[in-house]
Write a protein that holds these residues in place. Structure first.
Motif, PDB file in Angstrom:
ATOM      1  N   ARG A  74      -2.208   0.397  16.959  1.00  0.00           N
ATOM      2  CA  ARG A  74      -1.131   0.157  15.988  1.00  0.00           C
ATOM      3  C   ARG A  74      -1.429   0.845  14.659  1.00  0.00           C
ATOM      4  O   ARG A  74      -0.547   1.482  14.062  1.00  0.00           O
ATOM      5  N   ALA A  75      -2.670   0.755  14.220  1.00  0.00           N
ATOM      6  CA  ALA A  75      -3.053   1.359  12.947  1.00  0.00           C
ATOM      7  C   ALA A  75      -3.000   2.883  13.010  1.00  0.00           C
ATOM      8  O   ALA A  75      -2.474   3.546  12.106  1.00  0.00           O
ATOM      9  N   VAL A  76      -3.545   3.445  14.085  1.00  0.00           N
ATOM     10  CA  VAL A  76      -3.585   4.905  14.218  1.00  0.00           C
ATOM     11  C   VAL A  76      -2.182   5.476  14.341  1.00  0.00           C
ATOM     12  O   VAL A  76      -1.834   6.475  13.697  1.00  0.00           O
ATOM     13  N   ARG A  77      -1.345   4.854  15.164  1.00  0.00           N
ATOM     14  CA  ARG A  77       0.009   5.349  15.351  1.00  0.00           C
ATOM     15  C   ARG A  77       0.792   5.301  14.037  1.00  0.00           C
ATOM     16  O   ARG A  77       1.480   6.248  13.672  1.00  0.00           O
ATOM     17  N   HIS A  78       0.669   4.196  13.320  1.00  0.00           N
ATOM     18  CA  HIS A  78       1.356   4.091  12.040  1.00  0.00           C
ATOM     19  C   HIS A  78       0.799   5.105  11.051  1.00  0.00           C
ATOM     20  O   HIS A  78       1.551   5.737  10.289  1.00  0.00           O
ATOM     21  N   SER A 117       9.739  10.141   3.466  1.00  0.00           N
ATOM     22  CA  SER A 117      10.547  10.654   2.352  1.00  0.00           C
ATOM     23  C   SER A 117       9.632  11.188   1.266  1.00  0.00           C
ATOM     24  O   SER A 117       8.446  10.904   1.207  1.00  0.00           O
ATOM     25  N   GLY A 118      10.224  11.981   0.355  1.00  0.00           N
ATOM     26  CA  GLY A 118       9.445  12.495  -0.753  1.00  0.00           C
ATOM     27  C   GLY A 118       8.921  11.375  -1.622  1.00  0.00           C
ATOM     28  O   GLY A 118       7.825  11.440  -2.158  1.00  0.00           O
ATOM     29  N   GLU A 119       9.713  10.298  -1.718  1.00  0.00           N
ATOM     30  CA  GLU A 119       9.298   9.155  -2.520  1.00  0.00           C
ATOM     31  C   GLU A 119       8.048   8.520  -1.947  1.00  0.00           C
ATOM     32  O   GLU A 119       7.145   8.121  -2.665  1.00  0.00           O
ATOM     33  N   LEU A 120       8.002   8.425  -0.598  1.00  0.00           N
ATOM     34  CA  LEU A 120       6.833   7.850   0.044  1.00  0.00           C
ATOM     35  C   LEU A 120       5.596   8.693  -0.207  1.00  0.00           C
ATOM     36  O   LEU A 120       4.520   8.188  -0.509  1.00  0.00           O
ATOM     37  N   LEU A 121       5.778  10.030  -0.091  1.00  0.00           N
ATOM     38  CA  LEU A 121       4.644  10.921  -0.285  1.00  0.00           C
ATOM     39  C   LEU A 121       4.121  10.844  -1.718  1.00  0.00           C
ATOM     40  O   LEU A 121       2.920  10.881  -1.963  1.00  0.00           O
ATOM     41  N   GLU A 122       5.050  10.715  -2.683  1.00  0.00           N
ATOM     42  CA  GLU A 122       4.627  10.585  -4.055  1.00  0.00           C
ATOM     43  C   GLU A 122       3.865   9.282  -4.265  1.00  0.00           C
ATOM     44  O   GLU A 122       2.831   9.249  -4.939  1.00  0.00           O
ATOM     45  N   GLY A 123       4.368   8.216  -3.607  1.00  0.00           N
ATOM     46  CA  GLY A 123       3.680   6.931  -3.719  1.00  0.00           C
ATOM     47  C   GLY A 123       2.311   6.996  -3.101  1.00  0.00           C
ATOM     48  O   GLY A 123       1.355   6.414  -3.609  1.00  0.00           O
ATOM     49  N   SER A 124       2.190   7.733  -1.970  1.00  0.00           N
ATOM     50  CA  SER A 124       0.896   7.845  -1.306  1.00  0.00           C
ATOM     51  C   SER A 124      -0.097   8.598  -2.183  1.00  0.00           C
ATOM     52  O   SER A 124      -1.267   8.266  -2.263  1.00  0.00           O
ATOM     53  N   SER A 125       0.390   9.651  -2.856  1.00  0.00           N
ATOM     54  CA  SER A 125      -0.490  10.437  -3.723  1.00  0.00           C
ATOM     55  C   SER A 125      -0.955   9.592  -4.895  1.00  0.00           C
ATOM     56  O   SER A 125      -2.113   9.625  -5.309  1.00  0.00           O
ATOM     57  N   LEU A 148       0.827  -1.213   0.000  1.00  0.00           N
ATOM     58  CA  LEU A 148       0.000   0.000   0.000  1.00  0.00           C
ATOM     59  C   LEU A 148       0.861   1.262   0.000  1.00  0.00           C
ATOM     60  O   LEU A 148       0.373   2.358   0.293  1.00  0.00           O
ATOM     61  N   ALA A 149       2.143   1.109  -0.316  1.00  0.00           N
ATOM     62  CA  ALA A 149       3.091   2.227  -0.393  1.00  0.00           C
ATOM     63  C   ALA A 149       3.243   2.946   0.934  1.00  0.00           C
ATOM     64  O   ALA A 149       3.333   4.172   0.987  1.00  0.00           O
ATOM     65  N   LEU A 150       3.258   2.185   2.012  1.00  0.00           N
ATOM     66  CA  LEU A 150       3.424   2.755   3.343  1.00  0.00           C
ATOM     67  C   LEU A 150       4.769   2.320   3.922  1.00  0.00           C
ATOM     68  O   LEU A 150       5.083   1.132   3.943  1.00  0.00           O
ATOM     69  N   LYS A 151       5.537   3.277   4.390  1.00  0.00           N
ATOM     70  CA  LYS A 151       6.845   2.980   4.965  1.00  0.00           C
ATOM     71  C   LYS A 151       6.662   2.324   6.335  1.00  0.00           C
ATOM     72  O   LYS A 151       5.930   2.820   7.180  1.00  0.00           O
ATOM     73  N   LEU A 152       7.348   1.204   6.564  1.00  0.00           N
ATOM     74  CA  LEU A 152       7.256   0.513   7.845  1.00  0.00           C
ATOM     75  C   LEU A 152       8.525  -0.311   8.067  1.00  0.00           C
ATOM     76  O   LEU A 152       8.596  -1.480   7.680  1.00  0.00           O
ATOM     77  N   THR A 175      -1.352   9.030   6.711  1.00  0.00           N
ATOM     78  CA  THR A 175      -2.627   8.552   6.186  1.00  0.00           C
ATOM     79  C   THR A 175      -3.180   7.450   7.083  1.00  0.00           C
ATOM     80  O   THR A 175      -2.843   6.266   6.905  1.00  0.00           O
ATOM     81  N   VAL A 176      -4.007   7.849   8.023  1.00  0.00           N
ATOM     82  CA  VAL A 176      -4.586   6.881   8.960  1.00  0.00           C
ATOM     83  C   VAL A 176      -5.498   5.878   8.252  1.00  0.00           C
ATOM     84  O   VAL A 176      -5.452   4.686   8.568  1.00  0.00           O
ATOM     85  N   PRO A 177      -6.333   6.308   7.298  1.00  0.00           N
ATOM     86  CA  PRO A 177      -7.209   5.328   6.630  1.00  0.00           C
ATOM     87  C   PRO A 177      -6.437   4.202   5.952  1.00  0.00           C
ATOM     88  O   PRO A 177      -6.795   3.033   6.062  1.00  0.00           O
ATOM     89  N   ARG A 178      -5.360   4.552   5.241  1.00  0.00           N
ATOM     90  CA  ARG A 178      -4.606   3.513   4.547  1.00  0.00           C
ATOM     91  C   ARG A 178      -3.843   2.635   5.529  1.00  0.00           C
ATOM     92  O   ARG A 178      -3.715   1.418   5.332  1.00  0.00           O
ATOM     93  N   ALA A 179      -3.353   3.232   6.593  1.00  0.00           N
ATOM     94  CA  ALA A 179      -2.671   2.441   7.613  1.00  0.00           C
ATOM     95  C   ALA A 179      -3.660   1.501   8.300  1.00  0.00           C
ATOM     96  O   ALA A 179      -3.321   0.353   8.626  1.00  0.00           O
ATOM     97  N   GLY A 180      -4.888   1.981   8.502  1.00  0.00           N
ATOM     98  CA  GLY A 180      -5.918   1.121   9.076  1.00  0.00           C
ATOM     99  C   GLY A 180      -6.246  -0.030   8.156  1.00  0.00           C
ATOM    100  O   GLY A 180      -6.438  -1.167   8.608  1.00  0.00           O
TER     101      GLY A 180
END
Length: 289
Positions: A98-102, A278-286, A65-69, A108-113
């Motif tokens: 865990r979902a909210v903190r991530h 990172s900027g890469e993560l933000l671009e992936g999230s968008s 889901l393009a989320l850094k972890l 992006t809480v919805p995607r982390a959830g």
């Protein structure tokens, strides 16, 4: 939310009260007394392996889901969620935390959830799949009707996963991690059975173990207690091993679970380390938003 938590707690407490009325406190005491320091150490070691595998599964879903972890953060967060699931009613509030903190960390809480939900659903899908196979292949006292119900639940979970979908390339790792987690939990339950003194072959014990683990995953417990004990009583009774013995085994398993989750309490005291996005993560999230 409060009403739902109240009902969850009420169901768990009602089950435990009924078991005390039927069997007294003897099986609970027997389960507690059977536990030893060496057995707790073994259970904690198994739990470390299962927690790492669970965190890896979560990370695979998050990556899809393009989320850094980072793995280190995933393991720490998973330990915290396990402790909170035991310490708080309902059995899922730790996963919410865990979902909210991530989500706050990655923006992006919805995607982390969604990542946490998909990770847990994938785990349950594998657990139920293995349970269906074990009940169908190994000697089992479970009626065909129960096997049919479990199979229907499995089909329902498959439909949910198909509807929301996980990244195809992540599935092999997710399945492998989930199998390892199931093996770890089953090994802990078997350890509890041997600790209590259950003398039965693995072929007969494994189906009972997996069935109890499926019921234990229901979010209607208090610190993990309630449906798990009811399922153990029924399964062991149906297998001719005695409901009281099943209750003692489930009690020992509960003690192992609590002891294994205690590192999460320590980690909750450590200041949270926010992820550096990172900027890469933000671009992936968008791109995937």
């Amino acid at each position: 939310m409060k009403v739902r938590v109240f009902l969850q707690v009420a169901v768990a407490v009602a089950i435990l009260v009924l078991l005390v009325v039927q069997f007294g406190t003897g099986p609970f005491v027997a389960g507690f007394q059977a536990v030893s320091i060496p057995s707790i150490a073994i259970a904690a070691t198994i739990a470390l392996a299962t927690t790492v595998c669970s965190a890896w599964r979560w990370r695979l879903v998050a990556d899809g889901l393009a989320l850094k972890l980072p793995m280190r953060d995933a393991v720490a967060a998973y330990y915290k969620s396990q402790f909170l699931n035991i310490a708080l009613p309902g059995g899922v509030l730790g996963d919410v935390h865990r979902a909210v903190r991530h989500g706050l960390d990655v923006g992006t809480v919805p995607r982390a959830g969604r990542a946490v939900v998909e990770e847990r659903v994938a785990g349950q899908l594998v657990l139920i799949s293995l349970t269906v196979v074990a009940l169908a292949v190994l000697p089992s006292p479970v009626p065909v009707a129960v096997l049919a119900i479990v199979s229907v639940v499995l089909v329902g979970l498959i439909a949910v996963v198909w509807r929301f979908g996980l990244v195809p390339r992540a599935w092999p790792g997710i399945v492998l991690a989930s199998i390892a987690v199931v093996v770890g939990h089953a090994a802990t339950f078997v350890l509890a059975a041997h600790t209590v003194g259950v003398d039965v072959s693995m072929a007969h014990l494994l189906p009972l173990t997996l069935l109890v683990l499926v019921v234990a995953a229901l979010p209607v417990n208090v610190g993990g207690w309630g449906p798990r004990e009811g399922a153990a009583v029924w399964a062991f009774g149906a297998a001719g091993l005695g409901g009281a013995q099943g209750l003692a085994v489930s009690t020992a398993f509960g003690v192992f679970t609590i002891a294994a989750a205690l590192p999460g309490a320590i980690m909750l005291l450590v200041p949270h380390r926010r992820l550096q996005r990172s900027g890469e993560l933000l671009e992936g999230s968008s791109a995937n938003g």
